[in-house]
Motif scaffolding. Sequence first.
Motif, mmCIF file in Angstrom:
data_model
loop_
_atom_site.group_PDB
_atom_site.id
_atom_site.type_symbol
_atom_site.label_atom_id
_atom_site.label_comp_id
_atom_site.label_asym_id
_atom_site.label_seq_id
_atom_site.Cartn_x
_atom_site.Cartn_y
_atom_site.Cartn_z
ATOM 1 N N UNK A 133 3.986 51.740 2.515
ATOM 2 C CA UNK A 133 5.064 52.355 1.931
ATOM 3 C C UNK A 133 4.541 52.936 0.446
ATOM 4 N N UNK A 134 3.381 52.187 -0.026
ATOM 5 C CA UNK A 134 2.783 52.714 -1.163
ATOM 6 C C UNK A 134 2.006 53.957 -1.016
ATOM 7 N N UNK A 135 1.474 54.071 0.225
ATOM 8 C CA UNK A 135 0.712 55.163 0.479
ATOM 9 C C UNK A 135 1.672 56.394 0.781
ATOM 10 N N UNK A 136 2.892 56.304 1.370
ATOM 11 C CA UNK A 136 3.791 57.338 1.547
ATOM 12 C C UNK A 136 4.203 57.834 0.247
ATOM 13 N N UNK A 137 4.621 56.785 -0.696
ATOM 14 C CA UNK A 137 5.268 57.048 -1.888
ATOM 15 C C UNK A 137 4.392 57.856 -2.649
ATOM 16 N N UNK A 138 3.193 57.923 -2.737
ATOM 17 C CA UNK A 138 2.247 58.790 -3.392
ATOM 18 C C UNK A 138 2.345 60.116 -3.449
ATOM 19 N N UNK A 139 3.204 60.633 -2.306
ATOM 20 C CA UNK A 139 3.414 62.067 -2.013
ATOM 21 C C UNK A 139 4.684 62.387 -2.947
ATOM 22 N N UNK A 140 5.183 61.447 -3.661
ATOM 23 C CA UNK A 140 6.333 62.008 -4.415
ATOM 24 C C UNK A 140 6.039 61.871 -5.962
ATOM 25 N N UNK A 141 6.383 62.655 -6.860
ATOM 26 C CA UNK A 141 6.159 62.708 -8.123
ATOM 27 C C UNK A 141 7.355 61.866 -9.031
ATOM 28 N N UNK A 142 8.331 61.635 -8.236
ATOM 29 C CA UNK A 142 9.167 60.681 -8.961
ATOM 30 C C UNK A 142 10.142 59.962 -7.775
ATOM 31 N N UNK A 143 11.148 59.402 -8.316
ATOM 32 C CA UNK A 143 12.171 58.716 -7.243
ATOM 33 C C UNK A 143 12.862 59.792 -6.278
#
Length: 237
Positions: A133-143
């Motif tokens: 999940x952490x690796x995936x969320x690195x693709x977003x600049x915010x929530x």
Amino acid sequence: MSEDEKRRWKGPPKNEKASSGRRMSERKIIAYNAKDESSKRWIERQLSDPYVQRAKADNYRARAAYKLLEIDEKTRILSGAKRVVDLGSAPGGWLQVCLRRGTKEIVGIDLLPIDPVPGAHFVQGDVNEPEDVEAMMKGLSGPPDLVLSDMAANTTGHKQTDSLRTAALAEMALYFASEHLAPGGSFCSKVFQGGATPDMLKQMKSMFKTVKHIKPPASRAGSPELFVVAQGFKAKS
């Protein structure tokens, strides 16, 4: 939806009827070569499915793209969604839809691999694994403004078991949304016949301003699937 998509949405081209007999024969030949009756029925259904043909014409990876398009027509969940999470992304059709509708940042995760979707950040992994999940969320600049889930368990043929297994995935997706959604955001998840469980529905109504069930036309008539759409995520106090 683009103008080309709208034109195709009206149905097959005029010359399609003239060639329908030839294509029907081709379908029968392909289905005849299937390994078993189950495979034969699946092939026949795919070859005769107008949504499969539209997906090919519109360069979508799967007919499921139209489910999201039809859900958006009723709810406008993609309108203004600049950051999106797609849980259960394979083969990538919903990623394509979001990007074509103007999503600036979109990330996805699935146990299965997919071919790269230009503009999307995808991780092959498990939504239950914090590192994935952490690796995936690195693709977003915010929530994210929107969390999507088309996750479904492999069917067993036993309706109650299949419904419970898919309900568990929907609840998993809702938990993810509760932890990551931006205030005012939206959530859309696949559920099975009967819709969200009473507990899940109660939870969503406390978390969002509006909650509704939708069965898009692209969802096959004989399929037990529904989609629950919740909008107006309330900020945690």
